[in-house]
Design a protein around this motif. Structure first.
Motif, PDB file in Angstrom:
ATOM      1  N   LYS A 134     -65.998 -40.028  -9.417  1.00  0.00           N
ATOM      2  CA  LYS A 134     -65.888 -38.552  -9.597  1.00  0.00           C
ATOM      3  C   LYS A 134     -64.420 -38.156  -9.515  1.00  0.00           C
ATOM      4  O   LYS A 134     -63.785 -38.312  -8.463  1.00  0.00           O
ATOM      5  CB  LYS A 134     -66.658 -37.832  -8.483  1.00  0.00           C
ATOM      6  CG  LYS A 134     -68.106 -38.273  -8.342  1.00  0.00           C
ATOM      7  CD  LYS A 134     -69.044 -37.265  -8.997  1.00  0.00           C
ATOM      8  CE  LYS A 134     -70.507 -37.638  -8.771  1.00  0.00           C
ATOM      9  NZ  LYS A 134     -70.867 -39.010  -9.210  1.00  0.00           N
ATOM     10  N   HIS A 135     -63.919 -37.630 -10.609  1.00  0.00           N
ATOM     11  CA  HIS A 135     -62.495 -37.253 -10.644  1.00  0.00           C
ATOM     12  C   HIS A 135     -62.225 -36.016  -9.790  1.00  0.00           C
ATOM     13  O   HIS A 135     -63.111 -35.210  -9.521  1.00  0.00           O
ATOM     14  CB  HIS A 135     -62.061 -36.974 -12.088  1.00  0.00           C
ATOM     15  CG  HIS A 135     -61.979 -38.219 -12.912  1.00  0.00           C
ATOM     16  ND1 HIS A 135     -60.825 -38.932 -13.091  1.00  0.00           N
ATOM     17  CD2 HIS A 135     -62.949 -38.899 -13.586  1.00  0.00           C
ATOM     18  CE1 HIS A 135     -61.059 -39.984 -13.843  1.00  0.00           C
ATOM     19  NE2 HIS A 135     -62.364 -39.987 -14.163  1.00  0.00           N
ATOM     20  N   HIS A 136     -60.962 -35.892  -9.415  1.00  0.00           N
ATOM     21  CA  HIS A 136     -60.491 -34.718  -8.686  1.00  0.00           C
ATOM     22  C   HIS A 136     -60.593 -33.495  -9.600  1.00  0.00           C
ATOM     23  O   HIS A 136     -60.463 -33.615 -10.828  1.00  0.00           O
ATOM     24  CB  HIS A 136     -59.031 -34.971  -8.280  1.00  0.00           C
ATOM     25  CG  HIS A 136     -58.492 -33.980  -7.316  1.00  0.00           C
ATOM     26  ND1 HIS A 136     -57.784 -32.871  -7.713  1.00  0.00           N
ATOM     27  CD2 HIS A 136     -58.537 -33.940  -5.957  1.00  0.00           C
ATOM     28  CE1 HIS A 136     -57.416 -32.181  -6.644  1.00  0.00           C
ATOM     29  NE2 HIS A 136     -57.867 -32.812  -5.566  1.00  0.00           N
ATOM     30  N   SER A 137     -60.797 -32.294  -9.037  1.00  0.00           N
ATOM     31  CA  SER A 137     -61.031 -31.105  -9.882  1.00  0.00           C
ATOM     32  C   SER A 137     -59.808 -30.766 -10.743  1.00  0.00           C
ATOM     33  O   SER A 137     -59.927 -30.158 -11.804  1.00  0.00           O
ATOM     34  CB  SER A 137     -61.398 -29.909  -8.999  1.00  0.00           C
ATOM     35  OG  SER A 137     -60.393 -29.732  -8.025  1.00  0.00           O
ATOM     36  N   CYS A 178     -57.861 -32.954 -12.222  1.00  0.00           N
ATOM     37  CA  CYS A 178     -57.476 -34.140 -13.001  1.00  0.00           C
ATOM     38  C   CYS A 178     -57.595 -33.890 -14.507  1.00  0.00           C
ATOM     39  O   CYS A 178     -58.519 -33.221 -14.962  1.00  0.00           O
ATOM     40  CB  CYS A 178     -58.370 -35.300 -12.600  1.00  0.00           C
ATOM     41  SG  CYS A 178     -58.041 -36.802 -13.507  1.00  0.00           S
ATOM     42  N   CYS A 184     -55.611 -37.991  -7.858  1.00  0.00           N
ATOM     43  CA  CYS A 184     -56.861 -38.584  -8.340  1.00  0.00           C
ATOM     44  C   CYS A 184     -56.758 -40.115  -8.370  1.00  0.00           C
ATOM     45  O   CYS A 184     -57.727 -40.806  -8.113  1.00  0.00           O
ATOM     46  CB  CYS A 184     -57.213 -38.026  -9.716  1.00  0.00           C
ATOM     47  SG  CYS A 184     -58.958 -38.237 -10.104  1.00  0.00           S
TER      48      CYS A 184
END
Ligand SMILES: [Zn+2]
Length: 299
Positions: free
Chosen positions: A191-194, A196, A257
């Motif tokens: 799950k990527h950072h918001s 990213c 990320c």
């Protein structure tokens, strides 16, 4: 006719134990304090054997040799001294367990803790039989690391069925993990950072996996083409490949990320894939300590 033991025939003793052709004159109080089994045995023996010649009650011990029993008495009797060694530990454990001399089993465990590396298979056999948790786990690391070699030893069959199954299962899991290493990329669930830039980062990560696999194959082939590597050696290569990426982080080129991917996600993904690996307890603080898989005693 039995002869008196030269070491353990006490004139003030009040019980005679006969082992093979040797008579040991001992103290009921002392043995009863150390062993519940002897305590129970004496309460039966004293009630019937004393005859008109005022002989002491006698008990025959049939499951050990007089020499082993003499050594054993030297260990538990005050003022005599014999230490546990590889030569006597099996017999000590067997008598200690049978007659419930807890202190003897504790001493055997203490002996194995710093010595198990000299004889990992016997250490595992004894800790399997007498529930020495620490030695069981530590010696299993060395056995699993050279399972092919140890399973050819005839003593391997002295391990319980449960322990042998656990070893094979752990080893098989590892073999499957190695052969399915490439699936790590396919079953990725990161799950990527918001903040990213998703598409670009996703491409970078896929590229990272490919680079990792290439690096791994290359090191693996360089190291050994013919024989399969020991698990600790394979793990060293994997750790080495992973660690090389940390250089980039130290040089400050990781985004938040990236950090989340390398530090949190990837570490967990590898642990899930390979199961737990750790150094020998005594080597934990050593730099570049090898990592081993292991099994543990269950209650
Ligand atoms: Zn990202």
């Amino acid at each position: 006719m039995s002869q008196k033991s030269s070491l353990h025939y006490y004139e003030d003793g009040d019980i005679i134990l006969i082992v093979q052709d040797t008579a040991f004159c001992l103290h009921q109080n002392y043995l009863s304090m150390a062993s519940k089994v002897f305590s129970d045995m004496f309460s039966c023996a004293t009630s019937y054997t004393a005859d008109e010649l005022h002989e002491l009650p006698r008990i025959n011990i049939t499951d050990t040799s007089s020499l082993a029993f003499e050594n054993f008495l030297s260990f538990i009797y005050p003022q005599k001294y014999v230490s546990i060694t590889w030569d006597n530990i099996e017999e000590f454990c067997r008598i200690g367990d049978k007659y419930e001399f807890i202190s003897v089993l504790e001493a055997a465990e203490k002996f194995l803790e710093p010595h198990f590396r000299e004889n990992p298979l016997l250490s595992l056999i004894l800790s399997d039989r007498y529930y020495f948790n620490f030695v069981y786990k530590e010696s299993s690391k060395l056995i699993l690391n050279e399972l092919q070699k140890y399973r050819q030893n005839s003593q391997f069959l002295l391990l319980s069925y449960k322990t042998r199954s656990a070893l094979f299962e752990r080893y098989l899991d590892f073999t499957i993990s190695i052969t399915t290493l490439h699936s790590l990329k396919q079953c990725k669930n990161f799950k990527h950072h918001s903040l990213c830039s998703l598409v670009k980062h996703e491409q970078e990560i896929n590229k990272w996996y490919d680079t990792f696999f290439e690096k791994y194959e290359r090191l693996n082939n360089n190291t050994n083409n013919i024989i399969m590597l020991s698990p600790s050696k394979s793990m060293s290569i994997i750790i080495k490949c992973l660690m090389e990426f940390w250089g980039d982080y130290i040089n400050g080129t990781w985004s938040e990320c990236d950090y989340r991917f390398f530090n949190d996600y990837l570490a967990e993904q590898f642990v899930n894939h390979f199961g737990k690996f750790e150094p020998l307890k005594y080597e934990k603080s050593k730099k570049d300590a090898e990592h081993y898989m292991f099994i543990e005693l269950k209650d």
